[in-house]
Design a protein around this motif. Structure first.
Motif, mmCIF file in Angstrom:
data_model
loop_
_atom_site.group_PDB
_atom_site.id
_atom_site.type_symbol
_atom_site.label_atom_id
_atom_site.label_comp_id
_atom_site.label_asym_id
_atom_site.label_seq_id
_atom_site.Cartn_x
_atom_site.Cartn_y
_atom_site.Cartn_z
ATOM 1 N N SER A 29 38.839 34.936 48.533
ATOM 2 C CA SER A 29 37.664 35.776 48.686
ATOM 3 C C SER A 29 36.461 34.896 48.991
ATOM 4 C CB SER A 29 37.405 36.569 47.394
ATOM 5 O OG SER A 29 36.079 37.044 47.348
ATOM 6 N N ASP A 30 35.799 35.169 50.117
ATOM 7 C CA ASP A 30 34.592 34.414 50.447
ATOM 8 C C ASP A 30 33.521 34.614 49.378
ATOM 9 O OD1 ASP A 30 35.746 33.473 52.774
ATOM 10 O OD2 ASP A 30 34.860 35.021 54.056
ATOM 11 N N ALA A 31 33.424 35.832 48.855
ATOM 12 C CA ALA A 31 32.428 36.112 47.819
ATOM 13 C C ALA A 31 32.702 35.292 46.565
ATOM 14 C CB ALA A 31 32.422 37.604 47.492
ATOM 15 N N LEU A 32 33.973 35.151 46.201
ATOM 16 C CA LEU A 32 34.335 34.381 45.017
ATOM 17 C C LEU A 32 34.050 32.896 45.226
ATOM 18 C CD1 LEU A 32 35.550 34.193 42.217
ATOM 19 C CD2 LEU A 32 37.831 34.231 43.255
ATOM 20 N N ASP A 33 34.389 32.386 46.398
ATOM 21 C CA ASP A 33 34.112 30.981 46.689
ATOM 22 C C ASP A 33 32.611 30.703 46.669
ATOM 23 O OD1 ASP A 33 36.821 30.718 46.958
ATOM 24 O OD2 ASP A 33 36.814 30.219 49.090
ATOM 25 N N ALA A 34 31.840 31.630 47.218
ATOM 26 C CA ALA A 34 30.384 31.460 47.230
ATOM 27 C C ALA A 34 29.806 31.500 45.823
ATOM 28 C CB ALA A 34 29.747 32.544 48.092
ATOM 29 N N ALA A 35 30.369 32.351 44.976
ATOM 30 C CA ALA A 35 29.855 32.503 43.614
ATOM 31 C C ALA A 35 30.195 31.315 42.729
ATOM 32 C CB ALA A 35 30.413 33.775 42.991
ATOM 33 N N THR A 36 31.255 30.585 43.064
ATOM 34 C CA THR A 36 31.724 29.497 42.202
ATOM 35 C C THR A 36 31.509 28.111 42.794
ATOM 36 O OG1 THR A 36 33.955 29.613 43.142
ATOM 37 C CG2 THR A 36 33.497 30.979 41.195
ATOM 38 N N GLY A 37 31.323 28.029 44.089
ATOM 39 C CA GLY A 37 31.216 26.729 44.736
ATOM 40 C C GLY A 37 32.546 26.023 44.861
ATOM 41 N N ALA A 38 33.626 26.746 44.645
ATOM 42 C CA ALA A 38 34.970 26.185 44.726
ATOM 43 C C ALA A 38 35.781 26.939 45.775
ATOM 44 C CB ALA A 38 35.660 26.284 43.366
ATOM 45 N N ARG A 39 36.936 26.392 46.108
ATOM 46 C CA ARG A 39 37.884 27.112 46.959
ATOM 47 C C ARG A 39 38.967 27.652 46.030
ATOM 48 N NH1 ARG A 39 41.815 25.086 51.952
ATOM 49 N NH2 ARG A 39 41.857 27.100 53.021
ATOM 50 N N ILE A 40 38.920 28.942 45.806
ATOM 51 C CA ILE A 40 39.790 29.553 44.799
ATOM 52 C C ILE A 40 40.902 30.359 45.449
ATOM 53 C CG2 ILE A 40 39.868 31.290 42.956
ATOM 54 C CD1 ILE A 40 37.216 30.303 41.994
ATOM 55 N N TRP A 41 42.080 30.179 44.902
ATOM 56 C CA TRP A 41 43.248 30.971 45.287
ATOM 57 C C TRP A 41 43.677 31.772 44.076
ATOM 58 C CZ3 TRP A 41 45.104 30.862 50.305
ATOM 59 C CH2 TRP A 41 44.602 29.848 51.119
ATOM 60 N N LEU A 42 43.656 33.084 44.197
ATOM 61 C CA LEU A 42 44.012 33.967 43.087
ATOM 62 C C LEU A 42 45.498 34.292 43.113
ATOM 63 C CD1 LEU A 42 41.047 36.446 43.527
ATOM 64 C CD2 LEU A 42 41.346 34.928 41.562
ATOM 65 N N LYS A 43 46.119 34.227 41.947
ATOM 66 C CA LYS A 43 47.506 34.669 41.783
ATOM 67 C C LYS A 43 47.447 35.975 40.993
ATOM 68 C CE LYS A 43 52.102 33.892 41.773
ATOM 69 N NZ LYS A 43 52.914 34.095 42.989
ATOM 70 N N PRO A 44 47.535 37.136 41.674
ATOM 71 C CA PRO A 44 47.294 38.430 41.007
ATOM 72 C C PRO A 44 48.537 39.009 40.339
ATOM 73 C CG PRO A 44 47.555 38.777 43.355
ATOM 74 C CD PRO A 44 47.709 37.296 43.123
ATOM 75 N N GLU A 45 48.796 38.550 39.118
ATOM 76 C CA GLU A 45 49.951 39.068 38.392
ATOM 77 C C GLU A 45 49.721 40.475 37.848
ATOM 78 O OE1 GLU A 45 53.305 37.675 37.579
ATOM 79 O OE2 GLU A 45 52.647 37.021 39.549
ATOM 80 N N ASN A 46 48.510 41.000 38.021
ATOM 81 C CA ASN A 46 48.280 42.423 37.746
ATOM 82 C C ASN A 46 49.060 43.297 38.722
ATOM 83 O OD1 ASN A 46 46.306 41.188 39.550
ATOM 84 N ND2 ASN A 46 45.390 43.221 39.719
ATOM 85 N N LEU A 47 49.533 42.703 39.820
ATOM 86 C CA LEU A 47 50.352 43.419 40.799
ATOM 87 C C LEU A 47 51.852 43.249 40.542
ATOM 88 C CD1 LEU A 47 48.357 42.539 44.056
ATOM 89 C CD2 LEU A 47 48.048 44.482 42.511
ATOM 90 N N GLN A 48 52.185 42.547 39.457
ATOM 91 C CA GLN A 48 53.585 42.359 39.065
ATOM 92 C C GLN A 48 54.150 43.668 38.517
ATOM 93 O OE1 GLN A 48 56.809 41.210 39.152
ATOM 94 N NE2 GLN A 48 55.698 39.236 39.250
ATOM 95 N N ARG A 49 55.455 43.787 38.458
ATOM 96 C CA ARG A 49 56.089 44.943 37.823
ATOM 97 C C ARG A 49 55.603 45.049 36.378
ATOM 98 N NH1 ARG A 49 62.346 45.653 39.771
ATOM 99 N NH2 ARG A 49 61.968 47.718 38.850
ATOM 100 N N THR A 50 55.323 46.251 35.929
ATOM 101 C CA THR A 50 54.722 46.589 34.632
ATOM 102 C C THR A 50 53.274 46.151 34.526
ATOM 103 O OG1 THR A 50 55.364 44.619 33.320
ATOM 104 C CG2 THR A 50 56.983 46.418 33.495
ATOM 105 N N GLY A 51 52.699 45.620 35.604
ATOM 106 C CA GLY A 51 51.273 45.305 35.608
ATOM 107 C C GLY A 51 50.878 43.996 34.973
ATOM 108 N N SER A 52 51.832 43.106 34.694
ATOM 109 C CA SER A 52 51.467 41.790 34.167
ATOM 110 C C SER A 52 52.602 40.798 34.380
ATOM 111 C CB SER A 52 51.126 41.858 32.673
ATOM 112 O OG SER A 52 52.259 41.654 31.866
ATOM 113 N N PHE A 53 52.266 39.509 34.214
ATOM 114 C CA PHE A 53 53.226 38.425 34.367
ATOM 115 C C PHE A 53 54.374 38.518 33.375
ATOM 116 C CE2 PHE A 53 50.616 37.046 30.900
ATOM 117 C CZ PHE A 53 51.458 36.320 30.085
ATOM 118 N N LYS A 54 54.206 39.275 32.319
ATOM 119 C CA LYS A 54 55.181 39.302 31.227
ATOM 120 C C LYS A 54 56.582 39.707 31.667
ATOM 121 C CE LYS A 54 52.666 38.356 27.453
ATOM 122 N NZ LYS A 54 53.010 37.310 26.468
#
Length: 320
Positions: A29-54
């Motif tokens: 996300s360009d907005a996230l990178d701008a807000a943090t000053g970092a290059r961030i890659w999100l791993k969205p485990e909220n999209l995993q089965r049952t809604g979490s990494f568990k």
């Protein structure tokens, strides 16, 4: 001292969950990178089965149970996300499941756990011992206990998220400097450290900072009734020797974020990333957004660990 979880165990787990668990993408996300000053890659485990990494660790643990021992099923204890992961894994593998849940667990998590066919037994988290309750049920039924983090198979299963993240970055010609990982008992954080081989910062809610204190002090340090938190998935009071030794073996460190910071991260994820994340699943993002983590100019993997949030809590976070 226990033997830390090994990379080969994560490789085995990856083979077991392949084609069953979701290989969640990496998002930018360009907005996230701008807000943090970092290059961030999100791993969205909220999209995993049952809604979490568990689900990763649960399916790996149940798959490792010998066929001869599966008839009596499994018993787990959880405030909700591990509960749902075990319930679905048991359903897919044809095992009966009993889940010991706190009486104040979010209703949405209780409903979905039952929806996968598991039996739910409630307890009072302030006056009763969930480990003892689960142990008694397992002894009576001859079932296998599946703890939320103090188990090699569970940790190895969670570690597949780290293995995937690094492999997907490598395919893009990118190498990360570190990972910010949401942390309760340390199962995801320790597994991610093993599977990714990245420096890991375990992020906890203020008050529930047993992992932060333990890693800083060189010995397991519990916390005592810190009070209510929106981060219901991260209310662990004491980490296990297995997660402690695994995190220490990989040089992991820890930090905390406040309730308001976690809520603002939930709101940011919704408004800027178009993702629904629960407060406990957003604490790693909160560490990045709040400036608590020193990540400016660095390439960072940030875990969104779960998205099972009550509508009322979600509304509170959006209003933060």
């Amino acid at each position: 001292m226990t033997s830390p979880v090994l990379y080969d165990e994560v490789v085995t787990a990856a083979g077991r969950i392949a084609g069953v668990a979701v290989r969640t993408p990496l998002l930018r996300s360009d907005a996230l990178d701008a807000a943090t000053g970092a290059r961030i890659w999100l791993k969205p485990e909220n999209l995993q089965r049952t809604g979490s990494f568990k689900f990763r660790g649960a399916f790996n643990r149940l798959s490792a149970i010998p066929m001869a021992d599966r008839g009596a099923g499994v018993v787990a204890f959880s405030s909700g996300n591990h509960a749902q992961g075990v319930a679905l894994a048991a359903k897919l593998l044809g095992l009966p499941a009993v889940i010991v849940m706190p009486s104040d667990a979010p209703g949405i998590k209780v409903e979905r756990t039952r929806g996968h066919g598991a039996e739910v037994v409630f307890y009072d988290r302030l006056t009763e011992d969930r480990d003892a309750i689960a142990g008694a049920i397992a002894a009576q039924r001859g079932a296998v206990v599946v703890p939320p983090f103090n188990d090699r198979h569970v940790i190895a299963g969670q570690g597949t998220a780290g293995m995937e993240a690094v492999a997907d970055l490598a395919a893009l010609g990118v190498a990360a400097d570190l990972a910010l990982v949401c942390c309760g008992g340390g199962g995801l954080a320790s597994g991610f450290a093993v599977g990714s081989r990245l420096p890991v910062i375990a992020v906890e809610p203020e008050g529930y900072d047993d992992v932060v204190r333990s890693l800083a002090g060189g010995a397991i340090v519990p916390v005592d009734n810190p009070g209510p938190t929106r981060c219901d998935a991260l209310q662990t009071l004491k980490m296990a020797p297995l997660t402690f030794d695994t995190l220490r073996a990989h040089g992991a460190t820890g930090m905390t974020v406040g309730e308001v910071e976690a809520a603002r991260a939930v709101a940011f994820a919704f408004r800027e990333l178009k993702l629904v994340v629960e407060p406990g699943g957003a604490v790693a993002l909160a560490a990045a957004l709040s400036g608590r983590a020193d990540i400016a100019g660095r390439t960072v993997v940030v875990i969104l660990s779960g998205g099972n949030v009550e509508p009322a809590i979600f509304a509170e976070c959006l209003a933060a």
